[in-house]
Scaffold this motif. Structure first.
Motif, PDB file in Angstrom:
ATOM      1  N   PHE A 113       0.833  -1.200   0.000  1.00  0.00           N
ATOM      2  CA  PHE A 113       0.000   0.000   0.000  1.00  0.00           C
ATOM      3  C   PHE A 113       0.868   1.250   0.000  1.00  0.00           C
ATOM      4  O   PHE A 113       0.605   2.214  -0.732  1.00  0.00           O
ATOM      5  CB  PHE A 113      -0.923  -0.017   1.220  1.00  0.00           C
ATOM      6  N   ARG A 114       1.916   1.214   0.788  1.00  0.00           N
ATOM      7  CA  ARG A 114       2.791   2.387   0.889  1.00  0.00           C
ATOM      8  C   ARG A 114       3.537   2.628  -0.416  1.00  0.00           C
ATOM      9  O   ARG A 114       3.738   3.779  -0.822  1.00  0.00           O
ATOM     10  CB  ARG A 114       3.787   2.207   2.029  1.00  0.00           C
TER      11      ARG A 114
ATOM     12  N   PHE B  87       9.828   7.177   8.638  1.00  0.00           N
ATOM     13  CA  PHE B  87       9.001   8.024   9.500  1.00  0.00           C
ATOM     14  C   PHE B  87       8.345   9.173   8.745  1.00  0.00           C
ATOM     15  O   PHE B  87       7.617   9.968   9.335  1.00  0.00           O
ATOM     16  CB  PHE B  87       9.835   8.587  10.664  1.00  0.00           C
ATOM     17  N   ALA B  88       8.607   9.268   7.451  1.00  0.00           N
ATOM     18  CA  ALA B  88       8.010  10.360   6.665  1.00  0.00           C
ATOM     19  C   ALA B  88       6.492  10.279   6.730  1.00  0.00           C
ATOM     20  O   ALA B  88       5.904   9.204   6.637  1.00  0.00           O
ATOM     21  CB  ALA B  88       8.481  10.281   5.221  1.00  0.00           C
ATOM     22  N   GLY B  89       5.872  11.427   6.900  1.00  0.00           N
ATOM     23  CA  GLY B  89       4.421  11.490   6.992  1.00  0.00           C
ATOM     24  C   GLY B  89       3.882  11.218   8.380  1.00  0.00           C
ATOM     25  O   GLY B  89       2.682  11.330   8.618  1.00  0.00           O
TER      26      GLY B  89
ATOM     27  N   TYR C  86       0.822   8.459   1.991  1.00  0.00           N
ATOM     28  CA  TYR C  86       0.091   8.030   3.182  1.00  0.00           C
ATOM     29  C   TYR C  86       0.964   7.120   4.048  1.00  0.00           C
ATOM     30  O   TYR C  86       1.868   6.440   3.550  1.00  0.00           O
ATOM     31  CB  TYR C  86      -1.180   7.266   2.802  1.00  0.00           C
ATOM     32  N   ARG C  87       0.632   7.092   5.337  1.00  0.00           N
ATOM     33  CA  ARG C  87       1.284   6.171   6.262  1.00  0.00           C
ATOM     34  C   ARG C  87       0.216   5.504   7.122  1.00  0.00           C
ATOM     35  O   ARG C  87      -0.534   6.190   7.826  1.00  0.00           O
ATOM     36  CB  ARG C  87       2.287   6.906   7.166  1.00  0.00           C
ATOM     37  N   ILE C  88       0.141   4.173   7.049  1.00  0.00           N
ATOM     38  CA  ILE C  88      -0.734   3.427   7.956  1.00  0.00           C
ATOM     39  C   ILE C  88       0.034   3.221   9.259  1.00  0.00           C
ATOM     40  O   ILE C  88       1.116   2.615   9.261  1.00  0.00           O
ATOM     41  CB  ILE C  88      -1.139   2.066   7.358  1.00  0.00           C
TER      42      ILE C  88
ATOM     43  N   LEU D 102      -4.755   6.319   9.455  1.00  0.00           N
ATOM     44  CA  LEU D 102      -3.972   6.782   8.305  1.00  0.00           C
ATOM     45  C   LEU D 102      -3.434   8.185   8.562  1.00  0.00           C
ATOM     46  O   LEU D 102      -4.177   9.087   8.931  1.00  0.00           O
ATOM     47  CB  LEU D 102      -4.856   6.786   7.058  1.00  0.00           C
ATOM     48  N   GLY D 103      -2.127   8.365   8.371  1.00  0.00           N
ATOM     49  CA  GLY D 103      -1.497   9.669   8.555  1.00  0.00           C
ATOM     50  C   GLY D 103      -1.006  10.232   7.241  1.00  0.00           C
ATOM     51  O   GLY D 103      -0.721   9.484   6.290  1.00  0.00           O
TER      52      GLY D 103
END
Length: 566
Positions: A244-245, A332-334, A251-253, A279-280
């Motif tokens: 997904f990423r 760690f991005a997002g 996006y970041r789950i 979701l971030g």
């Protein structure tokens, strides 16, 4: 009044802190935003009290040991503060602003010496004019050091007390224009040069992704967010978090709730229909692709992810020189946001092309795991602390005083850094050492500020008190006018030359150069006013390097102003 002054003279500690307190009060008065500030007010209040007392036959005098002690604490604190930017200035990309700072500093010193000789200023005035016209109060200490070390020979019939009084007088007369003048020059130089600095700032912002954050207040807007969505899209179900990423890197789950269980966010975890995904990402991204997952839901359990905010100090060698945009590829991005950045203790504009320097401080907010990962990549987390490593403080002070004892014979006298210069050098060295050894030698900003603020204002207050008794004997209208003229020339000309070199030779962006000129005069006020004038934080980009270099040079030049003016 005689009884009051006699009471103060008989109780030196009360006299000292009464003067400091009054300096703080007087320093707060301002006209259209311009005022003395507590440091300059300290010498005015101290000299004023002592001069007034002398009218009643009361002589005020404070111990030189206390004066030296507070000055030494101040100098060590300055070393701790400027150390990071000082070493950054020695690197390739800092050389340009280093050159500008050197030009401005040496030109200021040269003009002070030239004007002192041409106007035949009294003994000691040159040191005060240097300190006042360049708004470097610390130079008073090195000017007096030239007298105590014998490098400055007292003219026949002149006492050390009279020279000290003239140093204080020179500082007091020239400081006001030294402060107001550089602010006006930095603020309006582009306009006088026919340059549109506001347009240049916008071009820089667009090219480097720099946002104007100087006047940002607390608002309801947040650039990033964390939301919960129920997975209903069969096209998304069955993918792993890693897959997904790779498809949607924006996006970041960060967590998955399946039934009553929180599964976390392992990259290999497969998404299933009915899962609730925390979701971030950027707010703009979270409001797009609304059908990608499913409906947004209010799910406290899915969103119960530990958050953190911290100050990350850049110390890792591999991180130095990287633009912030390079961090977008990290895990760690997002998941965190850089809310503020500091360089040399001053706010620094944040943009995608902003390159990290050693000892930069990033204020971040986000997921606790992401904050920890960012700290591991960039350096260390500086948690707010009220404790100070007094062993390191004591060791650094001892080291500085030992360095100050090193002297090199030159003619009939010896030259050395002295205690003040040694402590400045020691502070710079310790700040570098502490960054490499991580959790060794903690000195919180509040503790360092006490060293600087209390140390300097108390030292200046004592100088004013000790000088006040002789001022009436030396002060005349002609002398005051000559001192002001010398300070006006020494304060006004160097910024114009610095601007011309930076703009025509180095081709520096005018908005950045406004901050570079302010840094070359080691004064943050002009950079702040320049930012307001062009409605941009870009001037702060050019400020830190020159600020560190000129701060050291002007401090030392108080000594040379005395020696060269003989």
């Amino acid at each position: 009044m005689q009884a009051f002054f006699q009471f103060l003279a008989d109780n030196p500690y009360i006299l000292l802190f009464f003067t400091v307190g009054m300096a703080v009060v007087v320093g707060k008065f301002a006209v259209k935003g311009y005022g003395l500030g507590m440091v300059a007010a300290a010498i005015v209040v101290g000299a004023g009290l002592a001069t007034w007392a002398s009218v009643y036959g009361v002589k005020m005098q404070l111990d030189n040991f206390a004066k030296s002690l507070f000055y030494y604490l101040f100098m060590y604190g300055v070393g701790l503060r400027v150390g990071p930017a000082f070493f950054n200035a020695l690197k390739k990309d800092g050389i340009t602003f280093t050159i500008l700072a050197v030009i401005c500093s040496f030109l200021g010193l040269g003009l002070v010496v030239l004007m002192s000789g041409w106007l035949d200023l009294p003994a000691g005035a040159a040191g005060g004019v240097l300190a006042g016209s360049q708004t470097m109060s610390a130079a008073i200490g090195t000017a007096e050091m030239a007298v105590t070390q014998g490098a400055y020979k007292l003219p026949e019939g002149t006492t050390a007390e009279q020279v000290s009084g003239m140093i204080a007088l020179g500082y007091g007369v020239t400081y006001i224009w030294g402060t107001i003048g550089i602010i006006l020059v930095c603020k309006y130089l582009p306009r006088w040069w026919g340059v549109d600095a506001r347009k240049a700032a916008k071009e820089y912002e667009l090219a480097h992704g720099v946002k104007n954050v100087d006047d940002a207040a607390l608002t309801g807007y947040r650039g990033g967010g964390l939301r919960a969505y129920r997975l209903e899209n069969p096209a998304t179900a069955g993918q792993s978090i890693a897959q997904f990423r790779s498809k949607y890197p924006q996006y970041r789950i960060v967590n998955i709730r399946r039934g009553e269980e929180s599964l976390g966010a392992d990259p290999g975890l497969l998404l299933q229909t009915g899962d609730v995904l925390a979701l971030g990402g950027k707010l703009s991204d979270l409001t797009e692709n609304l059908g990608l997952i499913g409906a947004e839901v209010d799910d406290p359990k899915a969103l119960s992810v530990p958050l953190d905010q911290a100050e990350i100090v850049v110390t890792e060698k591999d991180a130095v020189g990287k633009p912030l945009s390079a961090l977008a590829a990290e895990d760690f991005a997002g998941q965190l946001q850089v809310t503020r950045m500091e360089r040399s203790g001053e706010p620094f504009p944040v943009g995608r092309d902003t390159e990290l320097k050693r000892f930069d401080v990033l204020h971040v907010t986000g997921l606790k795991g992401a904050v920890d990962k960012a700290a591991g990549l960039l350096g260390k987390i500086a948690r707010p602390s009220t404790s100070t490593d007094l062993l390191t403080l004591s060791g650094g002070m001892v080291l500085g005083l030992l360095i100050g004892k090193i002297n090199v014979p030159v003619g009939d006298f010896s030259v050395g850094l002295g205690n003040a210069g040694g402590l400045l050098l020691s502070g710079i060295f310790v700040s570098s050492l502490v960054s490499r050894l991580r959790f060794f030698g903690s000195t919180p900003n509040a503790a360092r500020n006490i060293l600087e603020d209390l140390g300097l204002v108390t030292f200046i207050a004592i100088v004013g008190i000790n000088a006040g008794a002789t001022l009436l004997e030396q002060l005349t209208g002609t002398i005051a006018l000559k001192i002001f003229l010398a300070g006006f020339v020494a304060s006004t000309i160097p910024p114009f030359v610095t601007w011309a070199v930076g703009y025509h030779i180095f081709k520096i962006n005018p908005a950045v150069l406004m901050g570079g000129v302010a840094g070359s005069r080691s004064h943050s006020g002009p950079a702040r006013e320049a930012s307001k004038e062009i409605d941009s934080s870009v001037p702060w980009v050019g400020f830190p390097v020159g600020y560190a270099i000129s701060g050291v040079l002007y401090t030392v030049f108080g000594y040379f102003a005395m020696v060269l003016s003989q």
